[in-house]
Enzyme design. Structure first.
Site, PDB file in Angstrom:
ATOM      1  N   GLY A  48       3.605 -17.478   7.297  1.00 59.58           N
ATOM      2  CA  GLY A  48       2.086 -17.188   7.514  1.00 59.58           C
ATOM      3  C   GLY A  48       1.609 -16.533   5.734  1.00 59.58           C
ATOM      4  O   GLY A  48       2.391 -15.980   5.200  1.00 59.58           O
ATOM      5  N   ALA A  51      -3.518 -11.825   3.330  1.00 62.03           N
ATOM      6  CA  ALA A  51      -2.710 -10.873   1.636  1.00 62.03           C
ATOM      7  C   ALA A  51      -1.630 -10.640   1.950  1.00 62.03           C
ATOM      8  O   ALA A  51      -0.790 -10.875   0.956  1.00 62.03           O
ATOM      9  CB  ALA A  51      -4.081  -9.927   2.074  1.00 62.03           C
ATOM     10  N   GLY A  53       1.417 -11.389   3.471  1.00 61.00           N
ATOM     11  CA  GLY A  53       2.374 -12.011   3.399  1.00 61.00           C
ATOM     12  C   GLY A  53       2.735 -12.892   2.505  1.00 61.00           C
ATOM     13  O   GLY A  53       3.707 -13.209   1.119  1.00 61.00           O
ATOM     14  N   ALA A 235      -2.355  -4.660  -0.057  1.00 58.09           N
ATOM     15  CA  ALA A 235      -1.697  -5.649  -0.570  1.00 58.09           C
ATOM     16  C   ALA A 235      -1.521  -5.820  -2.087  1.00 58.09           C
ATOM     17  O   ALA A 235      -0.933  -6.189  -3.335  1.00 58.09           O
ATOM     18  CB  ALA A 235      -1.463  -7.240   0.110  1.00 58.09           C
ATOM     19  N   LYS A 285      -2.073   3.169  13.290  1.00 56.97           N
ATOM     20  CA  LYS A 285      -2.135   3.849  12.833  1.00 56.97           C
ATOM     21  C   LYS A 285      -3.597   2.288  12.275  1.00 56.97           C
ATOM     22  O   LYS A 285      -5.520   2.919  12.395  1.00 56.97           O
ATOM     23  CB  LYS A 285      -2.107   3.743  11.554  1.00 56.97           C
ATOM     24  CG  LYS A 285      -1.459   2.550  11.257  1.00 56.97           C
ATOM     25  CD  LYS A 285      -2.003   1.640  10.143  1.00 56.97           C
ATOM     26  CE  LYS A 285      -1.221   0.593   9.367  1.00 56.97           C
ATOM     27  NZ  LYS A 285      -2.478  -0.214   8.744  1.00 56.97           N
TER      28      LYS A 285
END
Length: 471
Positions: A48, A51, A53, A235, A285
């Site tokens: 995958g 972003a 990953g 990220a 969250k």
């Protein structure tokens, strides 16, 4: 010149030299634990290419990719995803604004194809640009070039470490396919899941299902080999060396050595035994981040309105953690930190804000171009359906009757009505906040703290566990 904590200064060359030694020593230590022979590299594969990953694999490539005889780093993503004209034009602007990226592409004889794409003379593909260091969900943050594999069997069949960067909605399907390629393996790889989505199962009894549980079901891998990495992080900021913390959760056999292996000067990784609960909190969250984005968009970033929302949503999160966790107080710090960063800059808050402003609509789905999967949408559905089950009923705090837990979560209820049932527009979240019958958030916290609400079966924890990992 650089400086240590003691104030002793060293040259950049000294720092590079000694950090390289440290990196190789960390890799050698992991290789010994894995029983790797000389000449047999550790094979690390990302599955995958969203972003986070892509950034995670790029960080490993930056750290260990130069040690080619000892480590091989690659990433799998599906082929055939075209890059639209507008994105290609923006990508061209990004390339030309970064001299280092421009020079790299020219050296690789890859610049011309971006010129042609900018002019509309050719189509770029997501796997193609990832090889040059561009993630489709994060065009503004160029990464290092990555070794991209589009055949899943080729990518994973001999992997030693697999990084799950898939959304929860895709994890089961992809890992069921992967399991076919691992049937003849004598030992299973270490699997690190980055996914922060959750799903719900309602039969035979209601429970949350996390990506690590999906992976274990699909592959039959030992639970001690499956880890979850979570933490307050964005990220693109992590790849740009902003300081960050994360927790690698799971059985101690691999969390401690893998945390050491993943740790970098700007990315501190701690180990933790409570895998499933931290994983569920990572999904929770995202639910409330969407609502926070809606409130911000509808009130022109009113600090007062956002604080009112924050008080209500955190009280609901505290209530839910008391249903899910035996010792919920231990989760307060990680959950609030992850919530805070998601509200500040996460994709779920961004999505809620765009919905509120009318720049996106629900008909577009929850996979958004340039942002990837908005995992909070499926998490809203999962938590609402789970907490609506009669078998979970709790005593009403003021009346002599029992109610399902979701009745004590008005924000979750309105998010479900807006996002899943589509009964109301995003503006309804403000009406819910202004409802004069809304309880003081303090009362919800007191209810959670004074009643024995803990339901171990919600996380499949009715069975014995080791280090918080279900057996």
């Amino acid at each position: 010149m650089g400086a240590t904590a003691e104030g002793v200064k060293y040259s950049p060359d000294w720092l590079v030299k000694h950090s390289n030694v440290t990196v190789e020593e960390k890799l050698d230590e992991l290789r010994r634990l894995m029983g790797k022979a000389e000449g047999d590299p550790v094979r690390i594969v990302g599955v995958g290419a969203g972003a986070w990953g892509s950034v995670f694999v790029a960080m490993l490539q930056d750290s260990y990719g130069h040690l080619r005889e000892k480590a091989v780093v690659r990433i799998w993503r599906r082929s055939g995803r075209p890059v639209d004209r507008a994105t290609a034009e923006h990508l061209f602007e990004v390339i030309n604004s970064r001299e280092d990226v421009l020079r790299r592409l020219i050296r690789r004889c890859a610049y011309l194809k971006y010129v042609e794409a900018r002019l509309g003379d050719r189509i770029l593909f997501a796997d193609e640009i990832l090889r040059d260091g561009f993630c489709l969900n994060m065009i503004d943050t160029p990464l290092c070039p990555l070794k991209v594999v589009t055949n899943l069997q080729e990518a994973v069949w001999d992997a030693d470490i697999v990084v799950n960067g898939l959304p929860s909605t895709e994890t089961s399907v992809v890992f069921e396919e992967i399991s076919r390629y691992w049937r003849d393996r004598k030992t299973m790889p270490i699997i690190i899941s980055l996914s922060k989505g959750v799903e719900a199962e309602l039969v035979p009894e209601p429970r949350i299902v996390t990506p690590t549980q999906m992976i274990q079901r699909a592959t039959g891998a030992p639970v001690e080999n499956i880890l979850y990495l979570g933490g307050p992080n964005i990220a693109s900021e992590i790849y740009n060396n902003e300081y960050a913390n994360a927790r690698l959760c799971g059985a101690e056999k691999w969390t401690k050595p893998m945390a050491k292996f993943l740790r970098q000067p700007h990315f501190i990784v701690w180990d933790n035994g409570d895998l499933v609960t931290h994983e569920v909190m990572g999904g929770l969250k995202n639910v409330y981040a969407i609502g926070a984005g809606m409130v911000a968009g509808l009130t022109n970033e009113s600090a007062t309105s956002k604080s009112v929302y924050f008080a209500h949503c955190t009280s609901e999160m505290i209530f839910i953690t008391h249903l899910l966790a035996e010792e919920p107080e231990k989760l307060a710090g990680p959950l609030l930190a992850d919530t805070y960063v998601t509200l500040l800059k996460g994709r779920n808050a961004w999505y809620g804000q765009k919905l509120a402003k009318g720049e996106l609509n629900l008909e577009m789905g929850d996979s958004i171009k340039g942002r990837g999967m908005i995992q909070g949408v499926s998490a809203v559905k999962a938590f609402y359906e789970l907490l609506s089950q009669a078998s979970l009923s709790v005593k009403h705090p003021e009346e002599d009757r029992r109610i399902v837990p979701v009745q004590l979560c008005p924000i979750l209820r309105i998010l479900y009505s807006i996002l899943i049932k589509r009964e109301f527009p995003p503006q309804a979240i403000l009406e819910a906040l202004r409802d004069e019958t809304m309880d003081d958030p303090r009362e919800r916290i007191e209810i959670a703290q004074t009643h024995a609400f803990y339901k171990p079966f919600l996380l499949g924890q009715q069975h014995s566990s080791v280090n918080g990992t279900i057996l």
